[in-house]
Design an enzyme around this catalytic site. Structure first.
Site, mmCIF file in Angstrom:
data_model
loop_
_atom_site.group_PDB
_atom_site.id
_atom_site.type_symbol
_atom_site.label_atom_id
_atom_site.label_comp_id
_atom_site.label_asym_id
_atom_site.label_seq_id
_atom_site.Cartn_x
_atom_site.Cartn_y
_atom_site.Cartn_z
ATOM 1 N N ASP A 45 0.850 -1.189 0.000
ATOM 2 C CA ASP A 45 0.000 0.000 0.000
ATOM 3 C C ASP A 45 0.889 1.243 0.000
ATOM 4 O O ASP A 45 2.045 1.187 0.444
ATOM 5 C CB ASP A 45 -0.910 0.005 1.236
ATOM 6 C CG ASP A 45 -2.187 0.822 1.048
ATOM 7 O OD1 ASP A 45 -3.285 0.229 1.035
ATOM 8 O OD2 ASP A 45 -2.090 2.066 0.928
ATOM 9 N N ASP A 64 3.789 1.768 -4.534
ATOM 10 C CA ASP A 64 2.774 2.357 -5.416
ATOM 11 C C ASP A 64 2.669 1.435 -6.630
ATOM 12 O O ASP A 64 3.658 1.246 -7.355
ATOM 13 C CB ASP A 64 3.263 3.760 -5.826
ATOM 14 C CG ASP A 64 2.317 4.463 -6.784
ATOM 15 O OD1 ASP A 64 1.429 3.805 -7.361
ATOM 16 O OD2 ASP A 64 2.483 5.688 -6.969
ATOM 17 N N TYR A 159 -12.978 5.826 -14.649
ATOM 18 C CA TYR A 159 -13.084 4.690 -13.721
ATOM 19 C C TYR A 159 -13.877 3.527 -14.324
ATOM 20 O O TYR A 159 -13.441 2.370 -14.254
ATOM 21 C CB TYR A 159 -13.748 5.186 -12.429
ATOM 22 C CG TYR A 159 -13.878 4.151 -11.349
ATOM 23 C CD1 TYR A 159 -12.821 3.886 -10.483
ATOM 24 C CD2 TYR A 159 -15.064 3.431 -11.177
ATOM 25 C CE1 TYR A 159 -12.950 2.941 -9.480
ATOM 26 C CE2 TYR A 159 -15.198 2.484 -10.180
ATOM 27 C CZ TYR A 159 -14.139 2.242 -9.331
ATOM 28 O OH TYR A 159 -14.257 1.298 -8.344
HETATM 29 N N1 LIG Z 1 -16.066 0.694 -2.437
HETATM 30 C C1 LIG Z 1 -16.836 0.390 -3.447
HETATM 31 O O1 LIG Z 1 -18.055 0.639 -3.458
HETATM 32 C C2 LIG Z 1 -16.278 -0.303 -4.651
HETATM 33 C C3 LIG Z 1 -17.173 -0.702 -5.636
HETATM 34 C C4 LIG Z 1 -16.678 -1.359 -6.741
HETATM 35 C C5 LIG Z 1 -15.333 -1.628 -6.839
HETATM 36 N N2 LIG Z 1 -14.470 -1.220 -5.866
HETATM 37 C C6 LIG Z 1 -13.063 -1.534 -6.036
HETATM 38 O O2 LIG Z 1 -12.573 -2.159 -4.862
HETATM 39 C C7 LIG Z 1 -11.194 -1.837 -4.687
HETATM 40 C C8 LIG Z 1 -10.964 -1.238 -3.321
HETATM 41 O O3 LIG Z 1 -11.770 -0.084 -3.192
HETATM 42 P P1 LIG Z 1 -12.017 0.615 -1.777
HETATM 43 O O4 LIG Z 1 -13.376 1.193 -1.842
HETATM 44 O O5 LIG Z 1 -11.657 -0.306 -0.680
HETATM 45 O O6 LIG Z 1 -10.937 1.799 -1.881
HETATM 46 P P2 LIG Z 1 -10.280 2.696 -0.720
HETATM 47 O O7 LIG Z 1 -9.934 3.996 -1.342
HETATM 48 O O8 LIG Z 1 -11.164 2.697 0.454
HETATM 49 O O9 LIG Z 1 -8.936 1.899 -0.401
HETATM 50 C C9 LIG Z 1 -7.953 1.767 -1.396
HETATM 51 C C10 LIG Z 1 -6.629 1.359 -0.794
HETATM 52 O O10 LIG Z 1 -5.651 1.348 -1.847
HETATM 53 C C11 LIG Z 1 -4.509 2.111 -1.447
HETATM 54 N N3 LIG Z 1 -3.914 2.673 -2.675
HETATM 55 C C12 LIG Z 1 -4.380 3.687 -3.431
HETATM 56 N N4 LIG Z 1 -3.574 3.892 -4.475
HETATM 57 C C13 LIG Z 1 -2.578 2.990 -4.384
HETATM 58 C C14 LIG Z 1 -1.438 2.698 -5.182
HETATM 59 N N5 LIG Z 1 -1.163 3.403 -6.275
HETATM 60 N N6 LIG Z 1 -0.623 1.673 -4.793
HETATM 61 C C15 LIG Z 1 -0.884 0.977 -3.673
HETATM 62 N N7 LIG Z 1 -1.953 1.208 -2.877
HETATM 63 C C16 LIG Z 1 -2.782 2.203 -3.235
HETATM 64 C C17 LIG Z 1 -5.059 3.151 -0.480
HETATM 65 O O11 LIG Z 1 -4.049 3.664 0.368
HETATM 66 C C18 LIG Z 1 -6.101 2.315 0.266
HETATM 67 O O12 LIG Z 1 -5.518 1.580 1.314
HETATM 68 C C19 LIG Z 1 -10.830 -0.909 -5.847
HETATM 69 O O13 LIG Z 1 -10.296 -1.680 -6.899
HETATM 70 C C20 LIG Z 1 -12.163 -0.327 -6.256
HETATM 71 O O14 LIG Z 1 -12.177 0.102 -7.584
HETATM 72 C C21 LIG Z 1 -14.913 -0.549 -4.779
#
Ligand SMILES: NC(=O)c1ccc[n+]([C@@H]2O[C@H](COP(=O)([O-])OP(=O)(O)OC[C@H]3O[C@@H](n4cnc5c(N)ncnc54)[C@H](O)[C@@H]3O)[C@@H](O)[C@H]2O)c1
Length: 270
Positions: A45, A64, A159
């Protein structure tokens, strides 16, 4: 709210899983679930400060996913510390508030960052992990996609299409490596309550509106996505590859009828 995965028991002792974006949200739930089922868990992360809050025993590597050298380092770290790599969960993605605009309002920088993290990041991590898995003759790559990769919505010009590409990446890799003992799948969450979604609730019309869009009438819990990864990446899914699992409270099936006429103005006469 934590939801147990019913009476299903998983035994991931002896398995090594690398989860990107595992400090917060869905990735965090995935890390915790896999650790509870006995796996050696490596979390990669960018947020090294909050990484201190990860449960004891989860290995953290700062990185990253948009940076190839960080991806290489994270995979080497997992292999060196844990002796191999059985499962990669590509989860780290961004959907900043500023990205909730139509195509013509995108800056080149914002567009490039979404592509770099959400698309190139998945490809780079998979490339590094697959090299290890090919030598092992086994492994699973699981892309966390999105219901927005199946059908579009307003204001997801970057997205949404990139999430669609994440699903196709898994299908591509699944086909490509099917005879090398490697399965590649994706999971498409609907609306799940995480920091990403909390940050954009006003763009989504508020929590109640978001919950109401799903036929189940509620927002999902990160643990419900984590539970799906346990099955998709287990031997119970041994004949499952190059495909996607929607975990979305039914919203994909509701599709275009989920929202009222979106763009304002008069509804055209039929
Ligand atoms: N939350 C939703 O409703 C939802 C719906 C559909 C899909 N998703 C997908 O689920 C996954 C997680 O989403 P979430 O809602 O938990 O997101 P979030 O923003 O709550 O958490 C994302 C995590 O990724 C880390 N991160 C961000 N950029 C990074 C990088 N370049 N390298 C390494 N780490 C990085 C952040 O620090 C964080 O810990 C994503 O792929 C998102 O597209 C989420």
């Amino acid at each position: 709210m934590s939801r147990p995965a019913g009476s299903v028991q998983y035994d991931n002792r002896g398995r090594v899983v690398l989860v990107t974006g595992g400090v917060h949200g869905i990735g965090r739930a995935i890390c915790e679930r896999w650790q509870q089922t006995g796996a050696a868990v490596v979390c990669m992360d960018v947020d090294d400060e909050a990484a201190a809050t990860l449960p004891e025993g989860i290995l953290f590597v700062r990185g990253d996913t948009a940076e190839l050298s960080d991806c290489e380092h994270a995979v080497s770290f997992a292999v060196d510390r844990c002796g191999g790599l059985d499962v990669l969960i590509n989860n780290a993605a961004i959907q900043p508030k500023a990205s909730y605009v139509p195509q013509h309002q995108y800056s080149a920088e914002l567009w490039a960052r979404l592509v770099a993290v959400n698309l190139t990041g998945y490809a780079q991590m998979a490339g590094c992990a697959l090299r290890v898995m090919l030598l092992q003759g086994s492994g699973v790559v699981c892309n966390i996609g999105s219901a927005q990769g199946h059908r579009t919505a307003r204001q997801v010009a970057a997205y949404g299409p990139i999430k669609a590409a994440n699903l196709l990446q898994a299908r591509q890799w699944g086909v490509e490596y099917a005879r090398q003992g490697i399965r590649c799948v994706s999971i498409s969450p609907g609306a799940i309550l995480t920091p990403m979604v909390r940050a954009t609730l006003s763009e989504q019309g508020g929590a109640a509106a978001l919950a109401n869009r799903a036929p189940m009438g509620r927002i999902g819990d990160p643990d419900e996505i984590a539970a799906a990864t346990l099955w998709m990446c287990s031997s119970a899914a041994s004949y499952v590859t190059a495909t996607d699992l929607l975990v979305d409270g039914g919203i994909d099936a509701l599709a275009a009828f989920a929202e009222p006429w979106p763009m304002g103005g008069d509804v055209p006469e039929l």
